[in-house]
Design a protein around this motif. Sequence first.
Motif, PDB file in Angstrom:
ATOM      1  N   LYS A 322       0.876  -1.178   0.000  1.00  0.00           N
ATOM      2  CA  LYS A 322       0.000   0.000   0.000  1.00  0.00           C
ATOM      3  C   LYS A 322       0.914   1.230   0.000  1.00  0.00           C
ATOM      4  O   LYS A 322       1.861   1.301   0.786  1.00  0.00           O
ATOM      5  CB  LYS A 322      -0.876   0.007   1.248  1.00  0.00           C
ATOM      6  CG  LYS A 322      -1.839   1.174   1.358  1.00  0.00           C
ATOM      7  CD  LYS A 322      -2.409   1.298   2.775  1.00  0.00           C
ATOM      8  CE  LYS A 322      -3.085   0.023   3.222  1.00  0.00           C
ATOM      9  NZ  LYS A 322      -3.615   0.165   4.609  1.00  0.00           N
ATOM     10  N   TYR A 323       0.629   2.191  -0.887  1.00  0.00           N
ATOM     11  CA  TYR A 323       1.503   3.358  -1.035  1.00  0.00           C
ATOM     12  C   TYR A 323       0.770   4.645  -0.681  1.00  0.00           C
ATOM     13  O   TYR A 323      -0.422   4.799  -0.963  1.00  0.00           O
ATOM     14  CB  TYR A 323       2.020   3.447  -2.476  1.00  0.00           C
ATOM     15  CG  TYR A 323       3.026   2.368  -2.809  1.00  0.00           C
ATOM     16  CD1 TYR A 323       4.388   2.587  -2.643  1.00  0.00           C
ATOM     17  CD2 TYR A 323       2.596   1.123  -3.270  1.00  0.00           C
ATOM     18  CE1 TYR A 323       5.304   1.582  -2.935  1.00  0.00           C
ATOM     19  CE2 TYR A 323       3.507   0.116  -3.568  1.00  0.00           C
ATOM     20  CZ  TYR A 323       4.866   0.353  -3.394  1.00  0.00           C
ATOM     21  OH  TYR A 323       5.764  -0.635  -3.672  1.00  0.00           O
ATOM     22  N   ARG A 324       1.519   5.551  -0.068  1.00  0.00           N
ATOM     23  CA  ARG A 324       0.971   6.884   0.184  1.00  0.00           C
ATOM     24  C   ARG A 324       1.017   7.651  -1.129  1.00  0.00           C
ATOM     25  O   ARG A 324       2.064   7.748  -1.769  1.00  0.00           O
ATOM     26  CB  ARG A 324       1.783   7.606   1.256  1.00  0.00           C
ATOM     27  CG  ARG A 324       1.116   8.886   1.735  1.00  0.00           C
ATOM     28  CD  ARG A 324       1.808   9.465   2.954  1.00  0.00           C
ATOM     29  NE  ARG A 324       3.128   9.978   2.631  1.00  0.00           N
ATOM     30  CZ  ARG A 324       3.937  10.526   3.528  1.00  0.00           C
ATOM     31  NH1 ARG A 324       3.573  10.568   4.793  1.00  0.00           N
ATOM     32  NH2 ARG A 324       5.118  10.975   3.171  1.00  0.00           N
ATOM     33  N   ALA A 331       3.607   2.462   2.586  1.00  0.00           N
ATOM     34  CA  ALA A 331       2.980   2.863   3.849  1.00  0.00           C
ATOM     35  C   ALA A 331       2.296   1.718   4.575  1.00  0.00           C
ATOM     36  O   ALA A 331       1.773   1.914   5.660  1.00  0.00           O
ATOM     37  CB  ALA A 331       1.960   3.979   3.591  1.00  0.00           C
ATOM     38  N   HIS A 508      -9.489   8.082   6.637  1.00  0.00           N
ATOM     39  CA  HIS A 508      -8.519   7.922   5.559  1.00  0.00           C
ATOM     40  C   HIS A 508      -9.184   7.151   4.423  1.00  0.00           C
ATOM     41  O   HIS A 508     -10.125   6.387   4.638  1.00  0.00           O
ATOM     42  CB  HIS A 508      -7.291   7.159   6.052  1.00  0.00           C
ATOM     43  CG  HIS A 508      -6.427   7.952   6.996  1.00  0.00           C
ATOM     44  ND1 HIS A 508      -5.757   9.086   6.621  1.00  0.00           N
ATOM     45  CD2 HIS A 508      -6.143   7.763   8.312  1.00  0.00           C
ATOM     46  CE1 HIS A 508      -5.089   9.563   7.647  1.00  0.00           C
ATOM     47  NE2 HIS A 508      -5.312   8.779   8.693  1.00  0.00           N
ATOM     48  N   VAL A 510      -8.365   4.622   1.048  1.00  0.00           N
ATOM     49  CA  VAL A 510      -7.449   3.777   0.283  1.00  0.00           C
ATOM     50  C   VAL A 510      -8.168   3.360  -0.995  1.00  0.00           C
ATOM     51  O   VAL A 510      -9.292   2.865  -0.944  1.00  0.00           O
ATOM     52  CB  VAL A 510      -7.044   2.517   1.082  1.00  0.00           C
ATOM     53  CG1 VAL A 510      -6.102   1.649   0.254  1.00  0.00           C
ATOM     54  CG2 VAL A 510      -6.395   2.895   2.403  1.00  0.00           C
ATOM     55  N   ASP A 529      -5.732   9.370  -0.056  1.00  0.00           N
ATOM     56  CA  ASP A 529      -4.592   9.174   0.849  1.00  0.00           C
ATOM     57  C   ASP A 529      -3.647   8.065   0.399  1.00  0.00           C
ATOM     58  O   ASP A 529      -2.432   8.260   0.328  1.00  0.00           O
ATOM     59  CB  ASP A 529      -5.104   8.849   2.261  1.00  0.00           C
ATOM     60  CG  ASP A 529      -5.943   9.972   2.833  1.00  0.00           C
ATOM     61  OD1 ASP A 529      -5.419  11.092   2.935  1.00  0.00           O
ATOM     62  OD2 ASP A 529      -7.125   9.727   3.141  1.00  0.00           O
ATOM     63  N   TYR A 530      -4.218   6.870   0.129  1.00  0.00           N
ATOM     64  CA  TYR A 530      -3.369   5.710  -0.160  1.00  0.00           C
ATOM     65  C   TYR A 530      -3.920   4.944  -1.364  1.00  0.00           C
ATOM     66  O   TYR A 530      -5.119   4.976  -1.640  1.00  0.00           O
ATOM     67  CB  TYR A 530      -3.309   4.757   1.038  1.00  0.00           C
ATOM     68  CG  TYR A 530      -2.791   5.423   2.300  1.00  0.00           C
ATOM     69  CD1 TYR A 530      -1.426   5.568   2.522  1.00  0.00           C
ATOM     70  CD2 TYR A 530      -3.672   5.911   3.264  1.00  0.00           C
ATOM     71  CE1 TYR A 530      -0.949   6.185   3.662  1.00  0.00           C
ATOM     72  CE2 TYR A 530      -3.209   6.533   4.410  1.00  0.00           C
ATOM     73  CZ  TYR A 530      -1.842   6.672   4.600  1.00  0.00           C
ATOM     74  OH  TYR A 530      -1.385   7.279   5.734  1.00  0.00           O
ATOM     75  N   GLN A 532      -3.315   1.101  -3.775  1.00  0.00           N
ATOM     76  CA  GLN A 532      -2.653  -0.178  -3.973  1.00  0.00           C
ATOM     77  C   GLN A 532      -3.152  -0.757  -5.287  1.00  0.00           C
ATOM     78  O   GLN A 532      -4.270  -0.475  -5.710  1.00  0.00           O
ATOM     79  CB  GLN A 532      -2.936  -1.135  -2.814  1.00  0.00           C
ATOM     80  CG  GLN A 532      -4.391  -1.471  -2.595  1.00  0.00           C
ATOM     81  CD  GLN A 532      -4.621  -2.290  -1.338  1.00  0.00           C
ATOM     82  OE1 GLN A 532      -4.365  -1.823  -0.238  1.00  0.00           O
ATOM     83  NE2 GLN A 532      -5.110  -3.513  -1.510  1.00  0.00           N
ATOM     84  N   THR A 554       9.815   3.630   4.113  1.00  0.00           N
ATOM     85  CA  THR A 554       8.379   3.637   4.379  1.00  0.00           C
ATOM     86  C   THR A 554       7.939   4.896   5.077  1.00  0.00           C
ATOM     87  O   THR A 554       8.736   5.686   5.556  1.00  0.00           O
ATOM     88  CB  THR A 554       7.987   2.456   5.283  1.00  0.00           C
ATOM     89  OG1 THR A 554       8.587   2.658   6.561  1.00  0.00           O
ATOM     90  CG2 THR A 554       8.453   1.138   4.724  1.00  0.00           C
ATOM     91  N   GLU A 557       2.214   4.597   9.371  1.00  0.00           N
ATOM     92  CA  GLU A 557       1.004   5.298   9.806  1.00  0.00           C
ATOM     93  C   GLU A 557       1.044   5.517  11.306  1.00  0.00           C
ATOM     94  O   GLU A 557       1.597   4.722  12.057  1.00  0.00           O
ATOM     95  CB  GLU A 557      -0.234   4.486   9.446  1.00  0.00           C
ATOM     96  CG  GLU A 557      -0.467   4.395   7.973  1.00  0.00           C
ATOM     97  CD  GLU A 557      -1.750   3.670   7.663  1.00  0.00           C
ATOM     98  OE1 GLU A 557      -2.239   3.847   6.559  1.00  0.00           O
ATOM     99  OE2 GLU A 557      -2.261   2.958   8.530  1.00  0.00           O
TER     100      GLU A 557
END
Length: 856
Positions: A322-324, A331, A508, A510, A529-530, A532, A554, A557
């Motif tokens: 999972k990426y910011r 992240a 948040h 995702v 926010d995130y 994937q 990284t 969180e």
Amino acid sequence: MAAQKTVLVVEDSEINRATLSGILSSEYRVLEAGNGREALGLLELHGEGIALILLDIVMPVMDGYTFLSIVKAHPDYASIPVIVTTQSDSEADEVAALSHGATDFVAKPYKAQIILHRAASIISLRETAAMINQFQYDRLTGLYSKEYFYQRVRETLRQNPEKEYDIVCSDIDNFKLINDIFGIPAGDRLLHDIAALYRTVIGDAGICGRLNADQFACLLERRTDYSDEMFVRVSGEVNALANARSIVMKWGIYTVEDRGVPVEQMCDRALLAARSIKGQYGKYFAAYDDQLRGKLLREQAIIDNMESALAQGQFQVYLQPKYRIRDSRLAGAEALVRWAHPEWGLQSPAEFIPLFERNGFITKLDRFVWDRSCSFLRKWDDAGLPSIPVSVNVSRADIYQADIAEILLGTVRKYGLAPARLHLEITESAYTEDPNQIIETAGRLRELGFVIEMDDFGSGYSSLNMLNRLPIDVLKLDMRFIQSETAKPVDQGILRFIMDLARWMELHVVAEGVETREQLERLREIDCDYVQGYYFVRPVPSEEFEKLLREEGTVAEQEPGAKRRRPVFLAADEDTAYRDLVRKTFEDLFQIVEAGTGRAALDCIVANRDKLAAVLLSATLPGSDGFSALEAVKRSRAVWSTPVIVTGPPDALLEEKALELGAEEYVDKPHTAKSLRRQVLRAMGTTASQEWKDSLQEEACRDYQTGLLNRRGFTAAAGALRAEDLPLAVCLFDLDDLKKTNDTFGHVEGDRLIEEFGALLRAHTRENDILSRYGGDEFVVVMRQVRSEEAALKKGGEICLAARKICAPKGAAAACTGGIVFSVSEEPVTELIARADRALYRAKAEGKGKCCLWKG
């Protein structure tokens, strides 16, 4: 002792009534009526509570035959048995009585034993018939019950070996949605009306039963003319019912060829055929065939192998990075299960997960994934890699386990992890099935410190009202939803609305299934926010994910209760001395960053856009002036709500321009530090986002070194305790010989002890416990709703024992000692702490590193 049954005697002769009452009163409660009209009045009062009626025929006002006709025509009274009593014993009178609905016939004069035996026999027969009827018929629809339908089908097949038959089953698409929108009573009426329609359509040509909530089954003689038109016609009749609302029904047909197949399996196969076309527009029926049979055999093979596969380690946990989105940095991860079968190869979860959800094996598999995920986190922590969270799935079946919270808590504690390291994904559709149960369970898990994510958001039909009730921290947007929405023009989709909703709810977001650069840029544009998806990395084994951790770096969180990152306050002014004044004025509340030019101010705003609390901006900045920076702030969606306070000389035109461009305040120079602080905080108090207001309040109540409450925060939290929090345990802990550690090994080592002990307290307590650094080396824990003194002492001993692992720097003998007081009544917390302090010193006297309970 069972209550006496009630018998109604209807007789105009007082002597005869008294005789019958005398006979019956030894066994029954007896009601008396002098004629048919009086008897009807008693029936209205007692209804089906009357077990038997003894009725005379010849009576004034209303005779027995008239009374019988009325009773047998009434749906509430028709099942009550009636014994006719008369002076005549002629066959004609008996036939007349029986033809009017009487159950039996006795002649006068009365013989006590005959009356009692017949009454007992008839009442017993009625109760037996009622039980049989209840077993045979579904109470809501009047069709055969599931068990009796199966029995009737078996009998029919056995008695008619020469005939060929079909089993036809029907299922209503999204029947639960009908119940949710229109209410259960409306859903029940619809099922009742559909059953009535089935009885009319099938008539004597077949057997009908209700299998489950909205599933019906029929046994019909074989026919070869099934067509969509036939079922469209039936569907139209269903939708013509008064309670129907655009009902979509699917039918499945099983041709009975092998009569050795259990009837239950025949119906399952017909339903499997019906389910195979769910969601397919224009398809109304499907027949069970070799393809479906192959699917069934495949499912059975999976079921036969699942237990041994788990025992032999064939299931593997892969990790989806999972990426910011802001900086494309790693992240976190989502744990996904894969099945590497030695003969079948790598199996898709889409093949076995739905099956495991139906047969209940998913609970075992989920617990395996939870355990493996925590073991990965522990391994990475021990290797010194950054602390990231891992998201795991919590299925519907898990939610209904009474000990789900204890299992999850035990799993993270087994590996020494904080609950917030494990994010729990619950699908959107699960919330709609039993919202109260899900909300209660998810709420409890969240209180324990777990982070709750709603998975597959956008794939179901959650209402905004339900979304507002749910205890969640993260929205995970469904892959198909992302792909369809990002394909639309910016002004036509609802992604921006969802992001605004999430911001309002402080969630948040995702986005799953990101596969293209265009999708990523759209999500970046709306401040998601995130992300994937395959655009970054496919799910990988844990070893490959660990390499990513080591290579990419990284962004961990924030964990609840961990040391908080301070909000940033930008002081943009050309005067260095003025910036120093600003720093001293606000450094207790903010992380201060400085800029001496307009260009530098813009760079600071961009670099800190996600944590910027306020900007103090000089109107006379060189380079690019302050007003250019102000315009940039108010133009950027990421920081437009950040309060900006403009400073400058007393100038009405400058002040007016600043306010027109969106500044919250204009502060004349020169001014005092006290005046500046008051004006800035007042401007922030009316315009800053709730996030920063909460952050400021939080900073004022937190110990910055440990992230626990400071004494001010503890006082506020303790003052909010209520009677429902009892019994309480107040635990006072002291880091022994901390001064000696500081003197011997330095304050850096002492600070490490303090910080690690704060983290230890979070790991060994519950989310709703109150944790505070009460003094330099003293910590207080208030545990709510503690079962007993023994439980409190056990927990205190557990903390002291765990502290030994962190309280031994380079051979130092420092440890942790605790004093505990247990309270079952509302008392001032200060008094409880004083008692805990006395228990602490008694523990020190007995030997450091122990825990002592105050006994008075």
